[in-house]
Design an enzyme around this catalytic site. Sequence first.
Site, short mmCIF file in Angstrom:
data_model
loop_
_atom_site.label_atom_id
_atom_site.label_comp_id
_atom_site.label_asym_id
_atom_site.label_seq_id
_atom_site.Cartn_x
_atom_site.Cartn_y
_atom_site.Cartn_z
N CYS A 147 38.84 40.82 37.68
CA CYS A 147 37.80 41.45 36.77
C CYS A 147 37.40 40.68 35.59
O CYS A 147 35.93 40.49 35.51
CB CYS A 147 38.37 42.94 36.32
SG CYS A 147 40.12 42.63 35.70
N HIS A 181 36.39 45.17 29.52
CA HIS A 181 37.02 44.11 28.89
C HIS A 181 36.08 43.13 28.09
O HIS A 181 34.84 43.33 28.47
CB HIS A 181 37.40 43.20 30.21
CG HIS A 181 38.59 43.64 31.09
ND1 HIS A 181 39.30 44.37 30.81
CD2 HIS A 181 39.10 43.02 32.13
CE1 HIS A 181 40.18 44.71 31.60
NE2 HIS A 181 40.06 43.79 32.36
N1 LIG Z 1 41.72 48.20 37.48
C1 LIG Z 1 40.66 47.25 37.44
O1 LIG Z 1 40.32 47.07 36.24
C2 LIG Z 1 40.78 46.49 38.59
C3 LIG Z 1 39.86 45.19 38.47
C4 LIG Z 1 39.74 44.40 39.66
C5 LIG Z 1 40.82 44.49 40.44
N2 LIG Z 1 41.77 45.38 40.38
C6 LIG Z 1 42.69 45.52 41.55
O2 LIG Z 1 42.48 46.43 42.38
C7 LIG Z 1 43.69 47.07 43.08
C8 LIG Z 1 44.06 48.46 42.61
O3 LIG Z 1 43.88 48.70 41.37
P1 LIG Z 1 43.77 50.01 40.45
O4 LIG Z 1 43.52 49.73 39.18
O5 LIG Z 1 42.98 51.00 41.16
O6 LIG Z 1 45.26 50.54 40.73
P2 LIG Z 1 45.89 52.21 40.84
O7 LIG Z 1 45.07 52.84 40.01
O8 LIG Z 1 47.30 51.92 40.37
O9 LIG Z 1 45.75 52.53 42.32
C9 LIG Z 1 46.58 51.91 43.27
C10 LIG Z 1 46.08 52.61 44.54
O10 LIG Z 1 46.66 52.03 45.55
C11 LIG Z 1 47.41 53.19 46.47
N3 LIG Z 1 48.53 52.94 47.13
C12 LIG Z 1 49.97 52.60 46.64
N4 LIG Z 1 50.87 52.26 47.77
C13 LIG Z 1 49.87 52.40 48.64
C14 LIG Z 1 50.39 52.32 50.20
N5 LIG Z 1 51.81 52.16 50.54
N6 LIG Z 1 49.43 52.38 51.11
C15 LIG Z 1 48.19 52.73 50.71
N7 LIG Z 1 47.68 52.72 49.45
C16 LIG Z 1 48.84 52.60 48.54
C17 LIG Z 1 47.63 54.40 45.44
O11 LIG Z 1 48.03 55.29 46.38
P3 LIG Z 1 48.69 56.72 45.52
O12 LIG Z 1 47.86 57.32 44.63
O13 LIG Z 1 49.10 57.59 46.85
O14 LIG Z 1 50.03 55.86 44.84
C18 LIG Z 1 46.41 54.25 44.66
O15 LIG Z 1 45.16 54.80 45.49
C19 LIG Z 1 44.49 45.97 42.54
O16 LIG Z 1 45.10 44.89 43.31
C20 LIG Z 1 44.20 45.49 41.37
O17 LIG Z 1 44.60 44.13 40.92
C21 LIG Z 1 41.78 46.48 39.76
#
Ligand SMILES: NC(=O)c1ccc[n+]([C@@H]2O[C@H](COP(=O)([O-])OP(=O)(O)OC[C@H]3O[C@@H](n4cnc5c(N)ncnc54)[C@H](OP(=O)(O)O)[C@@H]3O)[C@@H](O)[C@H]2O)c1
Length: 336
Positions: free
Chosen positions: A133, A246
């Site tokens: 990001c 950010h």
């Molecule tokens: N947030 C940001 O600003 C941002 C920016 C760029 C990139 N990212 C990247 O995007 C990814 C997700 O970030 P996020 O912020 O959305 O995280 P998050 O809010 O913690 O969400 C994680 C997601 O992954 C799912 N998950 C967990 N275990 C799983 C499994 N075994 N099989 C399938 N799905 C599973 C969760 O499902 P449950 O609800 O069922 O647990 C939830 O839908 C990460 O790699 C992060 O580094 C995030």
Amino acid sequence: MIRKNLRIGLVGATGMVGETFIQLLNEEKVSVQELRPFASEKSLGQSITYENKQWPIQILKPDCFKGLDLVFFSSGDPISKEWAPEAEKSGAYAIDNSAAFRMSDNHLLVTPEVNGHLLAENPQPQVIANPNCSTIQLVVALNPLKKFGLKKVHVATYQAVSGGGKEAQNELTSQMKNLSENKKIQAPQDFPHQILFNCIPEIGGFDEQGFCSEEMKIINETKKILQLPKLQISAFTVRVPVLNGHSEAVWAEFEKDVTREDVLAAFREQEGLKVIDNPKNHAYPHVVEASGKNPVYVGRVHKDLNLPNTWIFWVVADNIRKGAALNGLQIAAKLF
Ligand SMILES: NC(=O)c1ccc[n+]([C@@H]2O[C@H](COP(=O)([O-])OP(=O)(O)OC[C@H]3O[C@@H](n4cnc5c(N)ncnc54)[C@H](OP(=O)(O)O)[C@@H]3O)[C@@H](O)[C@H]2O)c1
């Protein structure tokens, strides 16, 4: 945006990025033939509502991507590493928000306004990496400066808690709630220290040289996307108690001696970048305005007093939109 009626998989559909992805599909009125949301077992039984239909959450299992055109991954590195190649094998494009494939020589790392042309040159189903990001907003601002002979970049980031996912954002809001109810502020879980009223100079693990992984992502990914392997770039990343969005303070040194008007004109020409720059009237980008919006914003453009040909500016973006879900959708729009 995407014009074809696609069959789309969404891994991490219940997370911050996944939910924003659905919101963007809604805003852009993208019609789908099928939406197949995936999450962990704890979300089984839930469903995602899109286009007046309920799409039940599924878990990842062999052949789960069969028939899909496109799968977005936002569930972290291990899941992407294991499952994104499976999506590719089943004939789908996989657009991956994790860090698993970003620095691989065999995978594209794409910010469409900067290096989207690479997608047209590689048209077959494959895993395509979405940059970090903080990198995405930085490269959108740096790209138009390449013509001045971009030599050196120093960036200090001020990163929102939403960048750490849902649990991380909840940690800040529940610390705020406890404080407002005169209760004890709970011990940190997602962050190494209390995030409320604090700035934490640690995002990801540290390496032997003292850099944390977020800093190395910015350094390496920026060089790859801008195709400037010799760029002298350094980053210092800080988590701040901001809910979403950010901010980055950037020092950029050029080969050429240019004017402020040259720099502003270059910024104005860059797709996806908006200039807000009238500091005496308090006009500059800030996260309260930028959160929930799509562009990258730049402002406070001024020349350094001591460093030669060095310009200072402030770059702000919504880390879940342009920093993740929107960038992924823009990649898809170039593919379809
Ligand atoms: N947030 C940001 O600003 C941002 C920016 C760029 C990139 N990212 C990247 O995007 C990814 C997700 O970030 P996020 O912020 O959305 O995280 P998050 O809010 O913690 O969400 C994680 C997601 O992954 C799912 N998950 C967990 N275990 C799983 C499994 N075994 N099989 C399938 N799905 C599973 C969760 O499902 P449950 O609800 O069922 O647990 C939830 O839908 C990460 O790699 C992060 O580094 C995030």
